[in-house]
Design a protein around this motif. Structure first.
Motif, mmCIF file in Angstrom:
data_model
loop_
_atom_site.group_PDB
_atom_site.id
_atom_site.type_symbol
_atom_site.label_atom_id
_atom_site.label_comp_id
_atom_site.label_asym_id
_atom_site.label_seq_id
_atom_site.Cartn_x
_atom_site.Cartn_y
_atom_site.Cartn_z
ATOM 1 N N THR A 47 0.711 -1.199 -0.092
ATOM 2 C CA THR A 47 0.225 0.190 -0.058
ATOM 3 C C THR A 47 0.728 1.232 -0.211
ATOM 4 O OG1 THR A 47 -1.701 -1.373 1.436
ATOM 5 C CG2 THR A 47 -1.954 1.220 1.102
ATOM 6 N N ARG A 53 8.114 -2.699 2.564
ATOM 7 C CA ARG A 53 8.166 -2.724 4.248
ATOM 8 C C ARG A 53 8.380 -4.320 4.645
ATOM 9 N NH1 ARG A 53 2.995 0.838 6.748
ATOM 10 N NH2 ARG A 53 3.925 2.749 5.503
ATOM 11 N N SER A 107 6.314 3.832 8.724
ATOM 12 C CA SER A 107 5.344 4.473 9.124
ATOM 13 C C SER A 107 4.969 4.185 10.605
ATOM 14 C CB SER A 107 4.127 4.467 7.931
ATOM 15 O OG SER A 107 2.847 5.187 8.471
ATOM 16 N N ARG A 134 -0.057 10.731 9.441
ATOM 17 C CA ARG A 134 -1.326 10.324 10.189
ATOM 18 C C ARG A 134 -1.668 11.525 11.377
ATOM 19 N NH1 ARG A 134 -2.625 4.236 10.418
ATOM 20 N NH2 ARG A 134 -1.855 3.660 8.276
ATOM 21 N N GLU A 145 -8.474 9.384 4.521
ATOM 22 C CA GLU A 145 -8.773 8.151 4.668
ATOM 23 C C GLU A 145 -9.238 7.661 6.158
ATOM 24 O OE1 GLU A 145 -6.160 5.183 2.387
ATOM 25 O OE2 GLU A 145 -4.739 6.587 3.172
ATOM 26 N N SER A 197 -8.036 5.669 8.151
ATOM 27 C CA SER A 197 -6.768 5.187 8.803
ATOM 28 C C SER A 197 -5.956 6.229 9.516
ATOM 29 C CB SER A 197 -6.041 4.391 7.892
ATOM 30 O OG SER A 197 -5.789 4.861 6.886
ATOM 31 N N ARG A 208 -11.289 -6.108 3.615
ATOM 32 C CA ARG A 208 -10.108 -6.200 2.871
ATOM 33 C C ARG A 208 -8.784 -6.610 3.386
ATOM 34 N NH1 ARG A 208 -6.761 -1.767 3.660
ATOM 35 N NH2 ARG A 208 -5.653 -2.117 2.015
ATOM 36 N N SER A 238 -4.682 -6.082 4.548
ATOM 37 C CA SER A 238 -3.799 -5.092 4.624
ATOM 38 C C SER A 238 -2.725 -5.307 3.854
ATOM 39 C CB SER A 238 -3.349 -5.070 5.964
ATOM 40 O OG SER A 238 -2.120 -4.264 5.934
ATOM 41 N N GLY A 239 -2.100 -4.348 3.079
ATOM 42 C CA GLY A 239 -0.831 -4.021 2.316
ATOM 43 C C GLY A 239 0.156 -3.543 3.014
ATOM 44 N N THR A 240 0.273 -3.597 4.164
ATOM 45 C CA THR A 240 1.287 -2.768 4.914
ATOM 46 C C THR A 240 2.294 -3.670 6.051
ATOM 47 O OG1 THR A 240 -0.011 -1.738 6.561
ATOM 48 C CG2 THR A 240 0.488 -0.405 4.803
ATOM 49 N N ARG A 270 -8.910 -6.312 7.594
ATOM 50 C CA ARG A 270 -9.753 -5.270 8.152
ATOM 51 C C ARG A 270 -11.111 -5.434 7.577
ATOM 52 N NH1 ARG A 270 -5.254 -2.620 9.540
ATOM 53 N NH2 ARG A 270 -3.622 -2.122 8.126
HETATM 54 C C1 VG1 Z 1 -2.851 1.277 5.458
HETATM 55 C C2 VG1 Z 1 -3.963 1.951 5.817
HETATM 56 C C3 VG1 Z 1 -4.189 2.900 4.617
HETATM 57 C C4 VG1 Z 1 -3.078 3.753 4.517
HETATM 58 C C5 VG1 Z 1 -1.712 2.881 4.606
HETATM 59 C C6 VG1 Z 1 -0.372 3.752 4.712
HETATM 60 O O1 VG1 Z 1 -2.845 0.361 4.839
HETATM 61 O O2 VG1 Z 1 -5.512 1.197 5.751
HETATM 62 O O3 VG1 Z 1 -5.416 3.777 4.580
HETATM 63 O O4 VG1 Z 1 -3.175 4.492 3.192
HETATM 64 O O5 VG1 Z 1 -1.660 1.935 5.760
HETATM 65 O O6 VG1 Z 1 -0.343 4.390 5.818
HETATM 66 P P1 VG1 Z 1 -3.296 -0.968 4.780
HETATM 67 O O7 VG1 Z 1 -3.068 -1.608 3.365
HETATM 68 O O8 VG1 Z 1 -2.300 -1.656 5.804
HETATM 69 O O9 VG1 Z 1 -4.638 -1.353 4.949
HETATM 70 V V1 VG1 Z 1 0.947 5.120 6.478
HETATM 71 O O10 VG1 Z 1 0.804 6.278 7.688
HETATM 72 O O11 VG1 Z 1 1.647 4.728 5.926
HETATM 73 O O12 VG1 Z 1 1.995 4.853 5.548
#
Ligand code: VG1
Ligand code: CO
Length: 545
Positions: free
Chosen positions: A18, A22, A114, A284, A365, A367, A486, A488-490, A498
């Protein structure tokens, strides 16, 4: 100056998620050339680098400095004309975005995972931002990934380490390496957008007070400078202000669970007017009033409805956008303002085209991410200053602003339930199980709800026509409610499921309920359809926001 070409073996797993690549810090540090391969893959995919500017910085987590030294030498070898590096290796994500735009750089590399914990046993990450200052869109990240699977060599200049702490120039061959203050340009930008004069009066007189929790992450120096030095908030208004390599052992994620010091203050006696926190890389934000939590979806809606109160947005908004799982609270504001509202997949990269094309001014978002066309990233401290500006301009406490907003627009009860660290097979099994039910759901009734539509969200970018499919399973219900699922992609270990739960409540008399109670039927329905608890063998979600 000598440039070495070193052989390397490609890795199969350098696919950006996302928000960048990482992995466990250990992987970056111990797998030979893991960092070098990915950086060279990015450089290989970029057009002419000769004479161009590259912005470099990170959130200060463990391995940040060491990785930067390597990247600087590789950028010199790649032929960049100028490197702009944040002092101490520090740049918040939004500050990096601003620097790229301001200096018309080719792009930037931001070292961050992040909100993921840092340290030798934590996570590390790297993301590339393009010349508009925003995260590389998928056509780039796909190319980086393809390249990373076939890379066989990388290039590095044989030069000594740079003193990252000394502001000034370090020329090497045709490359000027400049160590710059990470806060200056960003602070100037904020002063252009918000009513610093009135905010200073309110804060220095004590009429309004603030507590900002930097969570020992990157925003400490930014918040200290802007809130305490420029706006006159008393010393100590910024807590956990020193960026630490392991974020003080904490989880730099601004939510009710992890920003505990702040939450205790805001729900205790003598709480300040506004409480706020930001994450590891500063993009954030969490907003609190006295004994009151503002959901990020509501925050976006309230800011959209009050944007005209901030000098930078006095002309009004061109449009707004939110990620698909974000609540529809902002949609109602857009309707009232007569402006368009766009629905994008999760991840900031999807807002870039809309912002560049002038179709939107604000976006966000669920998040804890909110932002505008001032940069091309979400921006934590910006959101806090925006709230402060609105609080000062209206003279109203945070809770009143939100309650009055609900009275005017109705309330979107909203919650996200995360099942963190479940194994990938189980998570995929849950998604498959849901997917298989989707075609038969429309028309079915569950308690008070009838399914009006069920699909897998696919997005067609209105600017360049690119299509991104498979962005989350949605179940839309009547009366107006919604479930979204969905993965997560992080994350860096296993999978995180989620579940996003939302219900619109127009009746003002019913706006005072507890969110989990107000959503209880829907939470039960989500479990019935997904079998998330049963399949993951959990008692419930690990995090509820
Ligand atoms: C999460 C959040 C998403 C956000 C991403 C990066 O992704 O849900 O809304 O843009 O983190 O945030 P995921 O794929 O885990 O749901 V951060 O502050 O980095 O880089
Ligand atoms: Co972040």
């Amino acid at each position: 100056m000598q440039i070495e070409i070193r052989e390397t073996n490609a890795y199969p797993d350098q696919k950006p998620g996302t928000s960048g690549l990482r992995k466990k810090t250990r992987i970056f540090m111990q797998k030979p050339n893991y960092l070098e391969n990915f950086v060279q893959s990015i450089f290989d995919c970029l057009p002419e680098k000769e004479g161009k500017i590259l912005v470099l910085g990170g959130d200060g987590r463990y391995y940040n400095r060491q990785a930067l030294q390597t990247i600087i030498k590789m950028a010199v070898a790649a032929g960049f004309g100028r490197l702009l590096v944040g002092q101490g290796g520090i740049l918040s994500t939004p500050a990096a975005s601003h620097l790229i735009r301001k200096h018309r750089a080719l792009g930037g590399l931001i070292l961050s995972a992040s909100h993921n914990p840092g340290g030798a046993d934590g996570d590390f990450g790297i993301k590339y931002n393009i010349d508009n200052g925003g995260p590389a869109p998928e056509r780039y990240t796909d190319a980086f990934y393809r390249r990373s699977k076939e890379i066989s060599e990388y290039r590095i200049a044989r030069i000594p380490d740079i003193d990252l702490d000394r502001i000034g120039e370090h020329p090497f061959g045709d490359t000027r390496i400049q160590i710059i203050d990470p806060v200056d340009d960003y602070a100037d930008l904020m002063a252009q957008l918000f009513d610093f004069g009135k905010m200073r009066q309110a804060l220095s007189s004590g009429r309004v007070s603030v507590c900002f929790d930097a969570m020992h992450a990157v925003t400490g120096p930014y918040a200290k400078r802007i809130l305490e030095q420029e706006l006159g908030a008393p010393a100590g208004s910024v807590i956990n202000a020193a960026p630490l390599e392991d974020f003080g052992g904490g989880h730099p994620d601004p939510n009710l669970t992890y920003a505990k010091a702040l939450v205790d203050k805001m729900y205790g006696p003598g709480a300040p007017t506004l409480g706020a926190a930001s994450d590891g890389d500063g993009d954030r934000n969490m907003i609190l009033g006295r004994g009151f939590f503002v959901t990020p979806s509501d925050s976006l809606a309230v800011l959209a409805a009050n944007a005209h109160l901030a000098p930078g947005y006095r002309q009004g908004l061109k449009g707004v956008a939110r990620s698909m799982p974000t609540s529809k609270a902002v949609d109602r504001v857009a309707e009232a303002l007569g402006i368009p509202c766009f629905e994008t997949p999760t991840g900031w990269k999807f807002f870039g085209n809309l912002l560049d094309a002038g179709k939107i001014t604000l976006c966000g978002e669920e998040s804890f991410g909110t932002g505008s066309d001032h940069v091309r990233e979400k921006d934590g401290l910006w959101a806090v200053l925006f709230w402060l500006n609105v609080v000062v301009a209206t003279g109203k406490p945070v809770a009143d602003l939100v309650r009055e907003h609900w009275q005017r627009f109705g309330r979107n009860y909203y919650s996200r339930h995360d099942y963190e660290g479940i194994d990938l097979k189980t998570a995929q099994g849950i998604m498959e199980h849901l997917r298989s039910q989707m075609p038969a759901l429309p028309g079915r009734t569950f308690g008070a709800y009838k399914v009006s539509a069920a699909d897998d969200f696919s997005y067609t970018d209105p600017v360049d026509g690119s299509v991104t499919a498979g962005q989350g399973l949605r179940i839309l219900l009547e009366p107006e409610a919604r479930l979204v699922f969905r993965l997560s992609g992080t994350g860096t270990e296993g999978a995180t499921l989620r579940i996003y739960i939302e219900r619109f409540e127009p009746d003002t008399a019913k706006h005072g309920q507890d969110t989990q109670e107000a959503l209880a039927d829907l939470i039960e329905l989500a479990e019935k359809l997904s079998e998330a608890k049963a399949r993951s063998r959990r008692e419930g979600p690990t995090v509820i926001t």
